[in-house]
Design a protein around this motif. Structure first.
Motif, PDB file in Angstrom:
ATOM      1  N   LEU A 236      49.334 -33.803  -3.034  1.00 29.39           N
ATOM      2  CA  LEU A 236      49.403 -32.822  -1.949  1.00 29.39           C
ATOM      3  C   LEU A 236      50.596 -33.038  -1.019  1.00 29.39           C
ATOM      4  O   LEU A 236      51.031 -32.116  -0.339  1.00 29.39           O
ATOM      5  CB  LEU A 236      48.108 -32.867  -1.131  1.00 29.39           C
ATOM      6  N   LYS A 237      51.133 -34.247  -0.996  1.00 24.12           N
ATOM      7  CA  LYS A 237      52.281 -34.537  -0.144  1.00 24.12           C
ATOM      8  C   LYS A 237      53.580 -33.967  -0.707  1.00 24.12           C
ATOM      9  O   LYS A 237      54.559 -33.785   0.031  1.00 24.12           O
ATOM     10  CB  LYS A 237      52.422 -36.053   0.043  1.00 24.12           C
ATOM     11  N   LEU A 238      53.584 -33.671  -2.004  1.00 22.16           N
ATOM     12  CA  LEU A 238      54.823 -33.250  -2.657  1.00 22.16           C
ATOM     13  C   LEU A 238      54.710 -31.907  -3.387  1.00 22.16           C
ATOM     14  O   LEU A 238      55.733 -31.290  -3.692  1.00 22.16           O
ATOM     15  CB  LEU A 238      55.259 -34.323  -3.670  1.00 22.16           C
ATOM     16  N   GLU A 239      53.494 -31.491  -3.689  1.00 18.82           N
ATOM     17  CA  GLU A 239      53.316 -30.278  -4.482  1.00 18.82           C
ATOM     18  C   GLU A 239      52.271 -29.362  -3.855  1.00 18.82           C
ATOM     19  O   GLU A 239      51.426 -29.800  -3.076  1.00 18.82           O
ATOM     20  CB  GLU A 239      52.867 -30.636  -5.917  1.00 18.82           C
ATOM     21  N   LYS A 240      52.342 -28.093  -4.228  1.00 23.55           N
ATOM     22  CA  LYS A 240      51.348 -27.122  -3.796  1.00 23.55           C
ATOM     23  C   LYS A 240      50.072 -27.301  -4.614  1.00 23.55           C
ATOM     24  O   LYS A 240      50.103 -27.651  -5.792  1.00 23.55           O
ATOM     25  CB  LYS A 240      51.862 -25.694  -3.985  1.00 23.55           C
ATOM     26  N   CYS A 241      48.951 -27.054  -3.970  1.00 17.66           N
ATOM     27  CA  CYS A 241      47.665 -27.143  -4.639  1.00 17.66           C
ATOM     28  C   CYS A 241      46.773 -26.031  -4.098  1.00 17.66           C
ATOM     29  O   CYS A 241      46.714 -25.800  -2.883  1.00 17.66           O
ATOM     30  CB  CYS A 241      47.031 -28.506  -4.380  1.00 17.66           C
ATOM     31  N   TYR A 242      46.086 -25.354  -4.998  1.00 16.05           N
ATOM     32  CA  TYR A 242      45.265 -24.207  -4.611  1.00 16.05           C
ATOM     33  C   TYR A 242      43.817 -24.430  -5.026  1.00 16.05           C
ATOM     34  O   TYR A 242      43.515 -25.225  -5.919  1.00 16.05           O
ATOM     35  CB  TYR A 242      45.822 -22.934  -5.247  1.00 16.05           C
ATOM     36  N   GLY A 243      42.933 -23.734  -4.343  1.00 15.50           N
ATOM     37  CA  GLY A 243      41.515 -23.807  -4.665  1.00 15.50           C
ATOM     38  C   GLY A 243      40.962 -22.418  -4.900  1.00 15.50           C
ATOM     39  O   GLY A 243      41.452 -21.439  -4.337  1.00 15.50           O
ATOM     40  N   VAL A 244      39.945 -22.347  -5.748  1.00  9.67           N
ATOM     41  CA  VAL A 244      39.286 -21.079  -6.049  1.00  9.67           C
ATOM     42  C   VAL A 244      37.780 -21.261  -5.846  1.00  9.67           C
ATOM     43  O   VAL A 244      37.172 -22.138  -6.469  1.00  9.67           O
ATOM     44  CB  VAL A 244      39.536 -20.622  -7.497  1.00  9.67           C
ATOM     45  N   GLU A 245      37.201 -20.458  -4.987  1.00  9.28           N
ATOM     46  CA  GLU A 245      35.755 -20.443  -4.841  1.00  9.28           C
ATOM     47  C   GLU A 245      35.209 -19.559  -5.960  1.00  9.28           C
ATOM     48  O   GLU A 245      35.245 -18.335  -5.875  1.00  9.28           O
ATOM     49  CB  GLU A 245      35.360 -19.888  -3.474  1.00  9.28           C
ATOM     50  N   VAL A 246      34.760 -20.196  -7.036  1.00  8.79           N
ATOM     51  CA  VAL A 246      34.392 -19.444  -8.241  1.00  8.79           C
ATOM     52  C   VAL A 246      33.102 -18.668  -8.005  1.00  8.79           C
ATOM     53  O   VAL A 246      32.225 -19.081  -7.232  1.00  8.79           O
ATOM     54  CB  VAL A 246      34.259 -20.360  -9.470  1.00  8.79           C
ATOM     55  N   SER A 247      32.989 -17.547  -8.698  1.00  7.68           N
ATOM     56  CA  SER A 247      31.829 -16.677  -8.517  1.00  7.68           C
ATOM     57  C   SER A 247      30.628 -17.120  -9.348  1.00  7.68           C
ATOM     58  O   SER A 247      29.491 -16.791  -9.025  1.00  7.68           O
ATOM     59  CB  SER A 247      32.205 -15.239  -8.880  1.00  7.68           C
TER      60      SER A 247
END
Length: 275
Positions: A236-247
């Protein structure tokens, strides 16, 4: 644009939450409506577009290899007895499945590291077999893959949980973007107090191959194990990270309650189909 065609399933743990049965039966082989739990994971991967799978096993998980192997004797018996219609129940899934052994149970991070050669320079998915998702629409992993194809960066499945349960999970700090998608800025493993949000990590991941370097440099963390959460914190200090609240609805079969709730739900669905 990169696409994800490979997946790693870590299945080498002792399954201590499910003792005593896991002394002899791998939790990945727990029966659920006539199929072992791990088959649901494989089917989710296939439905999501995965073409190659690596299952990380330990020396007491040979039953998993046997299950996905062909049984020529059984096939011949079904043909001889006029039960060819049952052959589709025992023929393995149409996907490349490989295996690697984890010699010591020293963390999820170590299990994923064993997939470095398998993943090579490609992005890959990780599916934890404790978590089974029942979906009415897209598979849970497919939801992550859709987000990955948009952002081309690490994606983690998330679930909103009651605050009392957050101490059992990795919990993220994140900014709400749109359509149940978040940008993650921090992650805490099993927070004992003041969790950063009510969004818990939920057993599905998409990683770039760079995760291996963070795992290798991380050393051992909580419990003397190589923790995936520690590697994600460094990422997280160097790259983008995403989250998905799955259905899709998640069931944790590592708990008696989750396992029984899943079976009851499937029985209820089957009853409705029969009516």
């Amino acid at each position: 644009m990169k696409t994800v065609k490979k997946a790693i399933i870590p299945a080498a743990g002792f399954g201590t939450r499910n003792l005593p049965i896991t002394k002899v039966l791998p939790k990945e082989m727990f029966p659920i409506a006539g199929k072992p739990a791990i088959q649901y994971i494989i089917e989710e991967a296939i439905e999501s577009g995965i073409e190659e799978i690596l299952i990380v096993v330990s020396r007491n998980k040979n039953m998993i290899l046997d299950y996905f192997d062909r049984s020529l004797e059984y096939e011949a018996f079904l043909e001889k007895t006029g039960k060819q219609h049952l052959l589709n129940k025992i023929v393995g899934p149409a996907i490349s499945i490989q295996y690697v052994r984890q010699p010591f149970a020293d963390g999820l991070g170590t299990a994923i590291l064993l997939g470095k050669r398998f993943a090579s320079k490609d992005p890959f998915a990780v599916l934890l077999p404790d978590d089974i998702f029942l979906q009415s629409g897209q598979p849970a992993l497919r939801e992550l893959l859709d987000v990955y194809e948009n952002y081309q960066s690490t994606v983690i499945a998330l679930e909103k949980l009651n605050e009392k349960l957050l101490k059992n999970y990795g919990v993220v700090k994140a900014i709400d973007l749109q359509d149940n998608t978040y940008e993650i800025s921090d992650i805490v493993e099993k927070p004992r107090s003041t969790p950063p949000s009510n969004l818990a990590v939920s057993g599905r991941y998409i990683f770039e191959p760079s995760i291996f370097s963070y795992l290798e440099k991380g050393g051992k963390g909580v419990g003397g194990e190589v923790q995936l959460t520690d590697a994600i914190q460094k990422l997280l200090k160097l790259e983008k990270c995403y989250g998905v609240e799955v259905s899709a609805k998640r069931y944790d079969i590592g708990t008696d309650k989750g396992y029984l709730n899943l079976i009851q739900k499937l029985m209820s669905n089957s009853k409705k189909e029969d009516e």
